[in-house]
Scaffold this active site. Structure first.
Site, short mmCIF file in Angstrom:
data_model
loop_
_atom_site.label_atom_id
_atom_site.label_comp_id
_atom_site.label_asym_id
_atom_site.label_seq_id
_atom_site.Cartn_x
_atom_site.Cartn_y
_atom_site.Cartn_z
N THR A 270 -5.75 0.71 13.21
CA THR A 270 -6.48 1.91 13.61
C THR A 270 -7.06 1.82 15.02
O THR A 270 -7.36 0.71 15.49
CB THR A 270 -7.64 2.12 12.59
OG1 THR A 270 -8.52 3.12 13.09
CG2 THR A 270 -8.45 0.85 12.38
N ASP A 271 -7.29 2.96 15.63
CA ASP A 271 -7.97 2.98 16.94
C ASP A 271 -9.46 2.66 16.77
O ASP A 271 -10.15 2.38 17.76
CB ASP A 271 -7.78 4.35 17.63
CG ASP A 271 -8.31 5.52 16.82
OD1 ASP A 271 -8.83 5.33 15.70
OD2 ASP A 271 -8.19 6.67 17.30
N GLU A 272 -9.96 2.69 15.53
CA GLU A 272 -11.41 2.48 15.32
C GLU A 272 -11.85 1.06 15.67
O GLU A 272 -13.05 0.82 15.86
CB GLU A 272 -11.78 2.77 13.86
CG GLU A 272 -11.62 4.23 13.52
CD GLU A 272 -12.43 4.63 12.29
OE1 GLU A 272 -12.04 5.61 11.67
OE2 GLU A 272 -13.43 3.99 11.97
N TYR B 189 -15.72 -0.96 7.78
CA TYR B 189 -14.27 -0.69 7.71
C TYR B 189 -13.57 -1.19 8.98
O TYR B 189 -12.62 -1.97 8.92
CB TYR B 189 -14.01 0.81 7.51
CG TYR B 189 -12.63 1.22 7.96
CD1 TYR B 189 -11.50 0.74 7.29
CD2 TYR B 189 -12.44 2.04 9.07
CE1 TYR B 189 -10.22 1.08 7.72
CE2 TYR B 189 -11.16 2.39 9.51
CZ TYR B 189 -10.07 1.89 8.83
OH TYR B 189 -8.81 2.22 9.26
N ARG C 97 -12.22 13.48 17.49
CA ARG C 97 -11.16 12.66 16.91
C ARG C 97 -9.82 13.14 17.47
O ARG C 97 -9.67 14.29 17.86
CB ARG C 97 -11.15 12.79 15.37
CG ARG C 97 -12.39 12.20 14.68
CD ARG C 97 -12.46 10.70 14.83
NE ARG C 97 -13.60 10.08 14.17
CZ ARG C 97 -14.79 9.85 14.74
NH1 ARG C 97 -15.03 10.24 15.99
NH2 ARG C 97 -15.75 9.23 14.07
N HIS D 82 -22.26 6.52 13.26
CA HIS D 82 -21.11 7.41 13.50
C HIS D 82 -20.54 7.27 14.91
O HIS D 82 -21.24 7.51 15.90
CB HIS D 82 -21.58 8.85 13.28
CG HIS D 82 -20.48 9.82 13.05
ND1 HIS D 82 -20.74 11.12 12.67
CD2 HIS D 82 -19.14 9.72 13.13
CE1 HIS D 82 -19.60 11.76 12.53
NE2 HIS D 82 -18.62 10.92 12.82
N GLY E 41 0.83 -1.22 0.00
CA GLY E 41 0.00 0.00 0.00
C GLY E 41 0.85 1.26 0.00
O GLY E 41 0.43 2.31 0.47
N LYS F 25 -10.78 -4.23 9.55
CA LYS F 25 -9.45 -4.04 10.14
C LYS F 25 -9.30 -4.92 11.39
O LYS F 25 -8.25 -5.52 11.62
CB LYS F 25 -9.21 -2.56 10.51
CG LYS F 25 -8.92 -1.66 9.35
CD LYS F 25 -7.68 -2.03 8.56
CE LYS F 25 -6.39 -1.65 9.24
NZ LYS F 25 -5.21 -2.05 8.40
N ALA G 47 -14.58 -3.18 11.27
CA ALA G 47 -14.74 -4.62 11.47
C ALA G 47 -13.72 -5.39 10.62
O ALA G 47 -13.15 -6.39 11.06
CB ALA G 47 -16.16 -5.05 11.12
O1 DAU Z 1 -9.21 6.73 13.73
C1 DAU Z 1 -8.38 6.40 12.65
C2 DAU Z 1 -9.22 6.37 11.42
O2 DAU Z 1 -9.51 7.68 11.05
C3 DAU Z 1 -8.60 5.62 10.26
O3 DAU Z 1 -8.44 4.29 10.62
C4 DAU Z 1 -9.53 5.70 9.04
O4 DAU Z 1 -8.94 5.06 7.96
C5 DAU Z 1 -9.80 7.12 8.71
O5 DAU Z 1 -10.70 7.19 7.63
C6 DAU Z 1 -10.32 7.88 9.91
O6 DAU Z 1 -11.69 7.57 10.17
P1 DAU Z 1 -12.73 8.75 10.45
O7 DAU Z 1 -14.07 8.27 10.10
O8 DAU Z 1 -12.54 9.30 11.83
O9 DAU Z 1 -12.18 9.84 9.39
P2 DAU Z 1 -12.92 10.85 8.41
O10 DAU Z 1 -11.87 11.76 7.89
O11 DAU Z 1 -13.79 10.16 7.45
O12 DAU Z 1 -13.86 11.66 9.41
C7 DAU Z 1 -13.32 12.34 10.53
C8 DAU Z 1 -14.51 12.94 11.29
O13 DAU Z 1 -15.10 13.97 10.48
C9 DAU Z 1 -15.62 11.94 11.55
O14 DAU Z 1 -16.21 12.22 12.83
C10 DAU Z 1 -16.64 12.19 10.44
C11 DAU Z 1 -16.48 13.69 10.19
N1 DAU Z 1 -16.74 14.11 8.80
C12 DAU Z 1 -16.10 13.44 7.79
C13 DAU Z 1 -16.32 13.80 6.46
C14 DAU Z 1 -15.61 13.06 5.35
C15 DAU Z 1 -17.60 15.18 8.53
O15 DAU Z 1 -18.16 15.77 9.47
N2 DAU Z 1 -17.81 15.52 7.23
C16 DAU Z 1 -17.21 14.87 6.17
O16 DAU Z 1 -17.46 15.22 5.01
#
Ligand code: DAU
Length: 335
Positions: A125-127, A149, A213, A275, A7, A153, A151
């Site tokens: 990931t911490d998820e 996702y 986050r 979420h 990757g 990982k 699940a």
């Molecule tokens: O915690 C580590 C993880 O963080 C990684 O393992 C994942 O691969 C990575 O995608 C990430 O997951 P999140 O779901 O936390 O990341 P994301 O950037 O998608 O979203 C971060 C936060 O922002 C989440 O609470 C959802 C919110 N969000 C996200 C997007 C794309 C919004 O409010 N609006 C958006 O358009």
């Protein structure tokens, strides 16, 4: 040291390859990548002619391709960055996540076992721990994944644990908080919001924006994986975190400020299904045992990141058209 990075054409993998080549003169590095939508050889343009670096296109879910790779190269270590990683995509279509994150990890573990590779680092990931209302996750916290996702990982990470326990496979798992920095595909919240703001578009904040986050700048994460690779104990698990925790709305306000936009650019949209409310990592083990600590504050890392996107339009503009737009529309229809 001969290292396989899977990757390596993605955001984190490419940053790690650049980091390792810059710091280790005696390295031989093979990058094995399927080149999905998130894999981009443009991320590695500056190192592609380096004689220590080789790119091989292939899919971890393809057992014969993995076997051919390990037959052609002798590796001292493997770092597994290959994964489908975007939660929203996993909600729309989980299948690819199972192939890469579970079956792909299985093929890699089998190859590491069969070929006697000295160590493998599974970047995770911490998820996998799910959402935590108060306090933090530590390495002993139970897995409670909430999205397809996380699940998938978790499935790959469980296999790593089982291989270490049953066969003595020298695999180490890391669980990191959210990454950000240059070269991140503009579907994750930070690059999506920065590029939207630079284009004069609104930023879609899911739900009330109070989800929390924890954020790590890519260079700090690269140093953490390097420390695990060099000093981690096989069979162990290390959390990677910074304590830089912010609700999404606060993060959004920081980005608005750095991009010179006001709060009118915030658009509250329907929440992501399932979420997770809050992630928070206890990273005391890696600090104590491997001497790693983050060096970049969220404010400094965001400033560097915004600057990078401002000066690299040619990299991200094409990514926000074509197939990306189709996905983006689909995602919004779903919500
Ligand atoms: O915690 C580590 C993880 O963080 C990684 O393992 C994942 O691969 C990575 O995608 C990430 O997951 P999140 O779901 O936390 O990341 P994301 O950037 O998608 O979203 C971060 C936060 O922002 C989440 O609470 C959802 C919110 N969000 C996200 C997007 C794309 C919004 O409010 N609006 C958006 O358009």
């Amino acid at each position: 040291m001969r290292i396989l990075v899977t990757g390596g054409a993605g955001f984190m993998g490419s940053n790690f390859i650049r980091h390792m080549l810059a710091r280790h003169a005696d390295l031989q590095l093979v990058n094995f990548d399927k080149l999905t939508y998130a894999g981009n050889l443009e991320n590695l343009r500056d190192v592609e002619d380096d004689s220590r670096y080789v790119f091989v296109r292939g899919d971890l879910a393809d057992e014969a391709a993995v076997e051919a790779l390990f037959g052609a190269h002798a590796f001292d270590a493997v770092v597994n960055y290959a994964a489908e990683t975007h939660v929203d995509r996993s909600i729309l279509d989980p299948k690819a996540f199972l192939f890469t994150d579970v079956i792909g990890t299985y093929h890699l573990l089998e190859a590491v076992k069969k070929h006697g590779v000295g160590r493998m680092v599974q970047v995770s990931t911490d998820e996998v721990f799910g959402s935590v209302e108060d306090g933090t996750f530590n390495e002993m916290s139970p897995f409670e994944p909430n999205s397809p996702y996380s699940a998938s990982k978790a499935g790959g990470d469980h296999l790593c644990r089982a291989y270490a326990h049953t066969y003595g496979t020298p695999v180490i798992v890391t669980h990191s908080c959210n990454f950000y920095g240059p070269y991140q595909y503009p579907e994750k919240v930070i690059p999506l919001f920065i590029t939207n703001l630079l284009e004069g578009k609104n930023v879609p904040v899911y739900g009330d924006g109070q989800q929390v986050r924890e954020w790590i700048f890519t260079e700090d994460h690269c140093r953490a994986i390097e420390a695990v690779l060099e000093k981690g104990i096989p069979g162990e698990v290390y959390n990677i975190g910074t304590e830089e925790r912010r609700p999404n709305l606060e993060l959004t306000r920081l980005l608005l400020g750095l991009c010179g936009r006001d709060a009118s650019f915030i658009e509250h949209v329907k929440d992501r299904p399932g979420h997770d409310r809050r992630y928070a990592v206890d990273a005391s083990k890696i600090r104590r045992e491997l001497g790693w600590a983050p060096e970049v504050s969220l404010e400094d890392g965001l400033a560097k990141t915004v600057e990078w996107y401002k000066t690299h339009e040619a990299w991200w503009k094409p990514l926000k058209s074509g197939a990306y737009l189709e996905y983006y529309k689909k995602q919004y229809v779903m919500r």
